[in-house]
Motif scaffolding. Structure first.
Motif, PDB file in Angstrom:
ATOM      1  N   THR A  46       0.852  -1.283  -0.037  1.00 11.03           N
ATOM      2  CA  THR A  46       0.101  -0.105   0.033  1.00 11.03           C
ATOM      3  C   THR A  46       0.716   1.444  -0.049  1.00 11.03           C
ATOM      4  OG1 THR A  46      -0.143   0.107   2.267  1.00 11.03           O
ATOM      5  CG2 THR A  46      -1.860  -1.068   1.059  1.00 11.03           C
ATOM      6  N   ALA A  76       0.820   5.168  -5.216  1.00 10.55           N
ATOM      7  CA  ALA A  76       0.118   6.571  -5.166  1.00 10.55           C
ATOM      8  C   ALA A  76      -1.302   6.097  -4.240  1.00 10.55           C
ATOM      9  CB  ALA A  76      -0.341   6.840  -6.374  1.00 10.55           C
ATOM     10  N   PRO A  77      -1.476   7.037  -3.230  1.00  2.00           N
ATOM     11  CA  PRO A  77      -2.645   6.721  -2.522  1.00  2.00           C
ATOM     12  C   PRO A  77      -3.932   6.186  -3.335  1.00  2.00           C
ATOM     13  CG  PRO A  77      -1.565   8.407  -1.541  1.00  2.00           C
ATOM     14  CD  PRO A  77      -0.972   8.158  -2.990  1.00  2.00           C
ATOM     15  N   GLY A  78      -4.264   7.039  -4.459  1.00  3.40           N
ATOM     16  CA  GLY A  78      -5.182   6.579  -5.252  1.00  3.40           C
ATOM     17  C   GLY A  78      -5.355   5.117  -5.635  1.00  3.40           C
ATOM     18  N   ARG A  79      -4.425   4.522  -5.799  1.00  2.33           N
ATOM     19  CA  ARG A  79      -4.268   3.046  -6.147  1.00  2.33           C
ATOM     20  C   ARG A  79      -4.633   2.264  -4.856  1.00  2.33           C
ATOM     21  NH1 ARG A  79      -4.934   2.386 -10.646  1.00  2.33           N
ATOM     22  NH2 ARG A  79      -4.294   0.208 -10.710  1.00  2.33           N
ATOM     23  N   ALA A 112      -6.888   3.413  -2.703  1.00  3.49           N
ATOM     24  CA  ALA A 112      -8.341   3.756  -2.797  1.00  3.49           C
ATOM     25  C   ALA A 112      -8.947   2.858  -3.751  1.00  3.49           C
ATOM     26  CB  ALA A 112      -8.650   5.241  -2.958  1.00  3.49           C
ATOM     27  N   TYR A 113      -8.527   2.798  -4.984  1.00  4.93           N
ATOM     28  CA  TYR A 113      -9.124   1.766  -5.768  1.00  4.93           C
ATOM     29  C   TYR A 113      -9.295   0.286  -5.360  1.00  4.93           C
ATOM     30  CZ  TYR A 113      -8.899  -1.048 -10.102  1.00  4.93           C
ATOM     31  OH  TYR A 113      -9.101  -2.004 -11.078  1.00  4.93           O
ATOM     32  N   ALA A 131      -6.813   7.072   2.457  1.00 10.18           N
ATOM     33  CA  ALA A 131      -7.378   6.463   0.965  1.00 10.18           C
ATOM     34  C   ALA A 131      -8.290   5.338   1.296  1.00 10.18           C
ATOM     35  CB  ALA A 131      -6.168   6.137   0.125  1.00 10.18           C
ATOM     36  N   GLN A 169     -11.670   6.053   2.354  1.00 11.02           N
ATOM     37  CA  GLN A 169     -12.760   6.614   1.397  1.00 11.02           C
ATOM     38  C   GLN A 169     -13.932   5.510   1.271  1.00 11.02           C
ATOM     39  OE1 GLN A 169     -10.946   7.928  -2.200  1.00 11.02           O
ATOM     40  NE2 GLN A 169      -9.449   8.842  -1.058  1.00 11.02           N
TER      41      GLN A 169
END
Length: 303
Positions: free
Chosen positions: A146, A156-159, A161-162, A195, A198
């Motif tokens: 992570t 990336a934090p977006g990954r 969250a995904y 992330a 969310q």
């Protein structure tokens, strides 16, 4: 900053994550004894074994013997790792309280480890999660890499969250934010947790930190600052990091307990009994404990 929690629940992953890469076979009786000692020391969650092909993880081939040999204690949750429906079908006969499925926040890691994309890996787990929930068994999702990946570098934090969103979508009830290779530092770990938040509430998020670069306790404190109160650790620091030659892996449960007790945070764990447990399993494996706290306390006792 959220108020730091007044109590923390620890999941000891030593019997599974800690022992799975041991080269010499560890007898089922030793694994059972380890679980018994951990619960006697006050651990209320233990990751016991995994139901993977013995061809890939020979150390866990005795999963049925270990689970059926346990003297279960009321109030203790026994979890097992199940990589697919076949593994789940074997596991369900042994009545685990929780199954663990897994996914990576790194596409490269997912491809190298299980030859499929992140999305495909989660799709494969959907029937496992559905079957577990139908059987009244809790489901946890281990989210690896992570903050960093041995192949991709920084994540990336977006990954994260995904991945958390995909896990939520198939019915996973709680997730572990794992720094699999131990490269994380406090702000990066907080970004990964934020992330995850969310998609999951704070009660459903746990921290799983490796100590490869000596950052696990700093990262534990960073997670506590966000209100995280569930953590995974491994007695005696069992379990190396397979992606970093000679590196330490899981943070030692003894070290985390010492930190938490020093902050006035309740764990329900008896540190002395835990140190004894870590010393005992280390002796069975023929090496000293990797816990810094245990080494210090054992030396103090000897003195």
């Amino acid at each position: 900053m959220t108020a730091i929690p007044s109590r923390v629940r620890l999941i000891d992953v030593g019997p599974r994550d800690g022992l799975q890469n041991e080269k010499q076979p560890v007898p089922a009786g030793t694994k059972i004894e380890l679980v018994h000692r951990l619960q006697a020391a006050g651990l209320r969650e233990v990751e016991v074994t995994s139901y993977v092909s013995p061809k890939w993880v020979p150390q866990m081939a005795d999963n049925h013997d270990v689970m059926s040999g346990l003297q279960r204690q009321a109030g203790v949750r026994y979890s097992v790792l199940t990589p697919n429906l076949k593994g789940f079908e074997a596991a369900v006969l042994d009545r685990p309280d929780e199954i663990v499925v897994f996914g990576a926040a790194s596409e490269a890691f997912s491809q190298k480890n299980i030859n499929c994309s992140i999305a495909e890996s989660i799709e494969r787990f959907a029937p496992v999660v559905e079957a577990a929930r139908a059987a009244g068994i809790a489901v946890r999702g281990a989210m690896s890499c992570t903050v960093g990946c041995p192949y991709e570098g920084e994540i990336a934090p977006g990954r994260v969250a995904y991945l958390a969103g995909l896990m939520k979508g198939i019915g996973v009830q709680r997730v572990d934010v794992a720094d699999t290779i131990g490269v994380g530092t406090p702000r990066k770990v907080q970004a990964a947790i934020e992330a995850t938040l969310q998609h999951y509430g704070i009660d459903a998020v746990s921290g799983h930190f490796h100590d490869t670069y000596g950052q696990a306790l700093s990262n534990t404190l960073a997670a506590l600052e966000l209100g995280v109160w569930n953590f995974q650790s491994s007695v005696a620091g069992l379990g190396g990091c397979p992606y970093a030659k000679g590196a330490t892996g899981n943070v030692a449960t003894e070290d985390v307990v010492y930190l938490l007790h020093g902050m006035g945070i309740d764990t329900g764990v008896d540190l002395d009994a835990l140190v004894d447990t870590g010393a005992w399993i280390s002796e069975q494996l023929g090496r000293p404990t990797s816990s810094r706290v245990a080494r210090a306390l054992l030396a103090k006792r000897a003195g």
